[in-house]
Write an enzyme that holds these catalytic residues in place. Structure first.
Site, PDB file in Angstrom:
ATOM      1  N   ASP A 161       0.795  -1.164   0.171  1.00 32.31           N
ATOM      2  CA  ASP A 161       0.129   0.034  -0.013  1.00 32.31           C
ATOM      3  C   ASP A 161       0.973   1.316  -0.090  1.00 32.31           C
ATOM      4  O   ASP A 161       1.591   1.410   1.022  1.00 32.31           O
ATOM      5  CB  ASP A 161      -0.863   0.161   1.161  1.00 32.31           C
ATOM      6  CG  ASP A 161      -1.872  -1.065   1.280  1.00 32.31           C
ATOM      7  OD1 ASP A 161      -1.864  -2.195   0.401  1.00 32.31           O
ATOM      8  OD2 ASP A 161      -2.934  -0.742   1.882  1.00 32.31           O
ATOM      9  N   LYS A 224      -7.351   2.779  -2.580  1.00 35.24           N
ATOM     10  CA  LYS A 224      -7.544   2.916  -1.362  1.00 35.24           C
ATOM     11  C   LYS A 224      -8.052   4.645  -0.765  1.00 35.24           C
ATOM     12  O   LYS A 224      -7.465   5.456  -1.289  1.00 35.24           O
ATOM     13  CB  LYS A 224      -6.542   2.366  -0.544  1.00 35.24           C
ATOM     14  CG  LYS A 224      -6.577   2.464   1.060  1.00 35.24           C
ATOM     15  CD  LYS A 224      -5.633   1.667   1.622  1.00 35.24           C
ATOM     16  CE  LYS A 224      -5.570   1.908   3.070  1.00 35.24           C
ATOM     17  NZ  LYS A 224      -3.989   1.081   3.755  1.00 35.24           N
ATOM     18  N   LYS A 260     -10.363  -0.429  -1.732  1.00 33.46           N
ATOM     19  CA  LYS A 260     -10.126  -0.751  -0.128  1.00 33.46           C
ATOM     20  C   LYS A 260     -10.407   0.615   0.672  1.00 33.46           C
ATOM     21  O   LYS A 260      -9.833   1.428   0.713  1.00 33.46           O
ATOM     22  CB  LYS A 260      -8.720  -0.983   0.015  1.00 33.46           C
ATOM     23  CG  LYS A 260      -8.234  -1.311   1.361  1.00 33.46           C
ATOM     24  CD  LYS A 260      -6.865  -1.624   1.843  1.00 33.46           C
ATOM     25  CE  LYS A 260      -6.451  -1.803   3.135  1.00 33.46           C
ATOM     26  NZ  LYS A 260      -5.103  -1.986   3.418  1.00 33.46           N
TER      27      LYS A 260
END
Length: 309
Positions: A161, A224, A260
């Site tokens: 990430d 995300k 996400k």
């Protein structure tokens, strides 16, 4: 007269084609999408989904699905090897403590703990996510971001990430943003990479849409919402716009990008709302524990408590 109209139409099309050809690759990508988001319309659509669709998803089946989508997260300044091992031990003991429950999708830690997690995690199918690239600010030299990412992958991270370089984005250096993301994607190799947009810092839902499209074109496997380190986390409106962007990108390219939501997911109902938005905008194709993830530190236990109440 018909011939004149036809020739004029051809000239207009030729002019537009020439304009597009002279654009940068990023501008060409942006030109395929409507990036001006009507915020009032989004709020109205989200309210309708919450009022009309969410109650039907407040079920044990959906809560079990959500549990299986959780990336159990510990990203604290105070993290220690002992605290990370305690988190992993809960994952390892889940089958005996909560039979019939799916395992969480992943655990998410700082790069320094990846090797520890790899050596202590005993459950097949649980991914090891590492934040990287100078999380949470993304404010570092590119060489540092690349090295940290490569080291995390070498230590055993199976998801990475990273954070969108928000400063560059707000300065409208879209080429620079895309280059950063692409370089980090290359550093990941075959490991899936999520790009954290930090939606609360982008200033508008139009910028959320633009950042989503830009990240996907630059190589994001997931987008995300948040780091959880800024003033706010995932919002229903932000997730709605991100889902729209994912859907439109899929229609343009045929590439499925995951979602996400993370940050500020404090209750099972918060998660059900975000799940329902994804369901309504993206459809069931995205409702898998691979394509839909939830970044949270507290939700897993709350879901277990509600399911066992």
């Amino acid at each position: 007269m018909g011939i004149i109209k036809e020739n004029v139409s051809k000239d207009i099309k030729a002019q537009k084609a020439a304009q597009i050809e002279n654009m940068s690759k990023i501008d060409q990508a942006f030109a395929k999408y409507n990036l001006e988001v009507d915020e009032a319309a989004v709020e109205k659509a989200v309210k309708r989904i919450i009022d009309e669709k969410v109650p039907a998803n407040n079920t044990p089946e959906v809560k079990k699905f959500l549990y299986g989508s959780v990336e159990l997260t510990s990203l604290h300044t105070t993290d220690t090897e002992e605290s990370i091992l305690a988190m992993i031990e809960k994952v390892n003991k889940q089958d005996s403590l909560y039979p019939g429950m799916p395992h969480v999708a992943a655990v998410c830690v700082y790069p320094v703990f990846v090797n520890l997690v790899r050596n202590s995690l005993e459950v097949d199918g649980v991914e090891i996510t590492s934040v990287s690239g100078s999380f949470p600010s993304s404010q570092s030299r590119m060489e540092v971001k690349v090295a940290e990412t490569q080291l995390a992958v070498a230590d055993g991270a199976t998801n990475i990430d990273i954070v969108l370089p928000v400063g560059k984005f707000l300065s409208e250096d879209y080429e620079g943003v895309a280059d950063d993301i692409s370089e980090l994607k290359e550093a990941c190799g075959d490991v899936p990479m999520k790009v954290i947009l930090e939606t609360c810092c982008l200033g508008s839902l139009s910028n959320v849409k633009r950042a989503s499209i830009l990240s996907m074109y630059a190589g994001a496997d997931y987008i995300k919402t948040s780091t959880g380190k800024e003033k706010a986390g995932a919002t229903p409106e932000g997730v709605y716009v991100m889902c729209q962007a994912i859907k439109e990108y899929y229609e343009q390219t045929g590439v499925m990008v995951g979602l996400k939501p993370a940050g500020g997911i404090n209750t099972p109902m918060d998660a059900i709302v975000l799940y329902t938005i994804a369901q309504e905008v993206l459809g069931d194709k995205w409702l898998t524990n691979e394509m839909f993830r939830l970044g949270t530190s507290r939700l897993a236990q709350q879901l277990i408590d509600e399911l066992n109440a």
